[in-house]
Design an enzyme around this catalytic site. Structure first.
Site, PDB file in Angstrom:
ATOM      1  N   LYS A  17       9.797   5.584   7.158  1.00  0.00           N
ATOM      2  CA  LYS A  17      10.240   4.426   6.367  1.00  0.00           C
ATOM      3  C   LYS A  17      11.333   4.918   5.433  1.00  0.00           C
ATOM      4  O   LYS A  17      11.044   5.630   4.451  1.00  0.00           O
ATOM      5  CB  LYS A  17       9.074   3.899   5.513  1.00  0.00           C
ATOM      6  N   GLU A  44       1.991  -9.280   6.941  1.00  0.00           N
ATOM      7  CA  GLU A  44       2.821  -8.903   8.086  1.00  0.00           C
ATOM      8  C   GLU A  44       2.626  -9.842   9.271  1.00  0.00           C
ATOM      9  O   GLU A  44       2.997  -9.516  10.401  1.00  0.00           O
ATOM     10  CB  GLU A  44       2.530  -7.455   8.482  1.00  0.00           C
ATOM     11  N   GLU A 100      -4.672  -2.742   9.046  1.00  0.00           N
ATOM     12  CA  GLU A 100      -3.903  -3.303  10.156  1.00  0.00           C
ATOM     13  C   GLU A 100      -4.557  -3.015  11.500  1.00  0.00           C
ATOM     14  O   GLU A 100      -4.804  -1.870  11.840  1.00  0.00           O
ATOM     15  CB  GLU A 100      -2.488  -2.709  10.168  1.00  0.00           C
ATOM     16  N   GLU A 115      -3.365   5.344  12.192  1.00  0.00           N
ATOM     17  CA  GLU A 115      -2.526   5.761  11.061  1.00  0.00           C
ATOM     18  C   GLU A 115      -3.385   5.888   9.793  1.00  0.00           C
ATOM     19  O   GLU A 115      -4.305   5.090   9.578  1.00  0.00           O
ATOM     20  CB  GLU A 115      -1.442   4.686  10.878  1.00  0.00           C
ATOM     21  N   LYS A 142       7.166   0.164  14.484  1.00  0.00           N
ATOM     22  CA  LYS A 142       6.110  -0.658  13.901  1.00  0.00           C
ATOM     23  C   LYS A 142       6.795  -1.734  13.076  1.00  0.00           C
ATOM     24  O   LYS A 142       7.362  -1.447  12.017  1.00  0.00           O
ATOM     25  CB  LYS A 142       5.234   0.231  13.025  1.00  0.00           C
ATOM     26  N   SER A 199       0.876  -1.176   0.000  1.00  0.00           N
ATOM     27  CA  SER A 199       0.000   0.000   0.000  1.00  0.00           C
ATOM     28  C   SER A 199       0.910   1.222   0.000  1.00  0.00           C
ATOM     29  O   SER A 199       1.064   1.907   1.003  1.00  0.00           O
ATOM     30  CB  SER A 199      -0.905  -0.011   1.234  1.00  0.00           C
TER      31      SER A 199
HETATM   32  O1  LIG Z   1       0.958   0.863   5.284  1.00  0.00           O
HETATM   33  C1  LIG Z   1       1.924   0.558   6.013  1.00  0.00           C
HETATM   34  O2  LIG Z   1       2.133   1.181   7.030  1.00  0.00           O
HETATM   35  C2  LIG Z   1       2.917  -0.480   5.588  1.00  0.00           C
HETATM   36  C3  LIG Z   1       3.574  -1.236   6.678  1.00  0.00           C
HETATM   37  O3  LIG Z   1       2.727  -1.726   7.653  1.00  0.00           O
HETATM   38  O4  LIG Z   1       2.467  -1.238   4.549  1.00  0.00           O
HETATM   39  P1  LIG Z   1       3.220  -1.126   3.130  1.00  0.00           P
HETATM   40  O5  LIG Z   1       4.646  -1.491   3.381  1.00  0.00           O
HETATM   41  O6  LIG Z   1       2.474  -2.106   2.274  1.00  0.00           O
HETATM   42  O7  LIG Z   1       3.084   0.286   2.683  1.00  0.00           O
HETATM   43 MG   LIG Z   2       0.600   2.674   6.787  1.00  0.00          MG
END
Ligand SMILES: O=C(O)[C@@H](CO)OP(=O)(O)O
Ligand SMILES: [Mg+2]
Length: 414
Positions: free
Chosen positions: A333, A200, A157, A281, A384, A42
């Site tokens: 990230k 996850e 999530e 989030e 996280k 996502s």
């Molecule tokens: O949306 C999120 O926060 C992440 C990790 O949990 O998902 P993705 O790495 O698919 O963006």
């Molecule tokens: Mg997210």
């Protein structure tokens, strides 16, 4: 000098979804650093591009030599210059030429090699000797949306935070206990449940969003009582995945309902209040700073409202969010922005403005443990990174080792 780069090597490895990703080794005169890049499912539309056209194979066959010839002879401590060189080699704004996953893996491996050159763990190299706070783990319990298959909840999530835990060991085992408890609770509601899990490691139940919220709260309470510590529910709604720009509605397919922005604000506020959510989030689409801002003004005294796709670890987008009071937390990230130095700049801006930085994994991960060091080195009070599963526990177990090394370890503060 100990930290002069002597070699850079790139290889193709597997990620947790079975897709290819890059791992980079950096060797200095007296050290060695290795880092691998994760991938999202996502993803935010303003993230840097993960891989160039042609994918990982092109990086291994063509890009490796170019990067190596630029970096060999440079000092691994000089991460700002190295990250600039990587950007110059790429030459595009969104890193589409050599890929943000390439640059981030190189950047992190360089910094690990710099730390190793002086016999220091990365967290200490980044945070200094006074660092002694560990992050609370946001554990992933149930998956829906883009991280799960059909019939799963729409919310991506269902997370928990063991806010009463006194140390990392207690915290990660509390999360693992909630995960186990939820399996029982799902089985009692979903007779077709096979024990299937999402990307996850959270369970994927065939139940409504409401039912999932209820059992999430029940599991927090029951396990919290058993262990004698407070455990609070949290969510990543990943609402960009629910937003239909033509209809201008959030589409909840599992529940068969659609909500406009005003209804979404009320819906999320109601969930926060009903379930005493600790953290929510991406409750709105990535372009809706205004919706974030309205919710944050209503709930910021009781809940962290966190931007992930909204900010994509980008300092300029965070600055806009600060101006609009759009959130009080930000997901960090490194592969969304493509380098450690830019990641750090975003964390710094967040801290200066009382925005909680939450260092985070991606849904596609490797056993790379670097983000555990970033969370401690940046003094991020939350991390996280899942609750179970090899690529998730790689980070959690590294936190256990870091906790053991610290002289006076404490859990982080908000
Ligand atoms: O949306 C999120 O926060 C992440 C990790 O949990 O998902 P993705 O790495 O698919 O963006
Ligand atoms: Mg997210």
């Amino acid at each position: 000098m100990d930290s002069i780069i002597e070699d850079v090597q790139v290889r193709k490895i597997l990620d947790s979804r079975g897709n290819p990703t890059v791992e980079v080794d950096v060797t200095t005169w007296n050290g060695f650093g290795r880092a691998a890049a994760p991938s999202g499912a996502s993803t935010g539309s303003r993230e840097v591009v993960s891989f160039p056209e042609g994918g990982v194979d092109v990086i291994v066959s063509e890009v490796e030599d170019v990067i190596a010839s630029e970096l060999i002879g440079m000092d691994a401590r000089d991460i700002n210059t190295i990250d600039e060189v990587l950007r110059e080699v790429d030459g595009t704004d969104n890193l589409s030429a050599i890929g943000g996953n390439t640059t981030v893996a190189v950047s992190l491996a360089v910094m690990k090699a710099a730390a190793a050159s002086y016999n220091m763990p990365l967290y200490k190299y980044l945070g200094g000797n006074l660092v002694n706070e560990l992050p609370y783990p946001l554990g992933n319990m149930m998956n829906g949306g883009a991280h799960a298959g059909i019939n799963a909840p729409d919310i991506q999530e269902f997370l928990v935070v063991p806010v009463g835990a006194r140390n990392v060991v207690e915290a990660i085992f509390a999360n693992a206990s909630v995960h186990k408890k939820l399996k029982e609770l799902i089985q009692s509601r979903d007779s077709n449940f096979t024990g299937g899990k999402g990307d996850e490691g959270g369970w994927v139940p065939n139940i409504s969003n409401d039912a999932a919220l209820e059992i999430q709260a029940q599991a927090c309470e029951e396990v919290g009582d058993e262990l004698g510590i407070e455990i609070r529910p949290s969510l990543d709604m990943a609402a960009s995945e629910l937003w239909d720009s033509e209809k201008q509605k959030y589409v909840y397919a599992q529940d068969g309902v659609q909500k406009d922005t005003g209804e979404q604000i009320e819906f999320v506020k109601d969930i926060i209040e009903t379930y005493n959510m600790f953290y929510v989030e991406d409750p709105f689409d990535e372009s809706d700073f205004e919706g974030f801002s309205q919710l944050t003004s209503k709930v910021s005294d009781k809940c962290l409202v966190c931007g992930d796709d909204l900010f994509v670890t980008n300092k300029e987008l965070l600055a806009k969010g600060i101006e609009m009071n759009a959130a009080n937390a930000i997901i960090i990230k490194p592969n969304q922005i493509g380098s450690l130095s830019e990641t750090y700049a975003t964390v710094k801006l967040a801290k200066e403005n009382n925005i909680v930085p939450v260092v985070s994994h991606r849904s596609g991960e490797t056993t790379d443990e670097t983000i555990a060091h970033l969370a401690v080195g940046f003094a991020s009070p939350l991390i996280k990174t899942g609750a179970i599963g090899g690529e998730r526990i790689a980070k959690l177990n590294e936190l256990v080792r870091i906790e053991e090394e610290l002289l006076n370890p404490k859990m982080g503060h908000f």
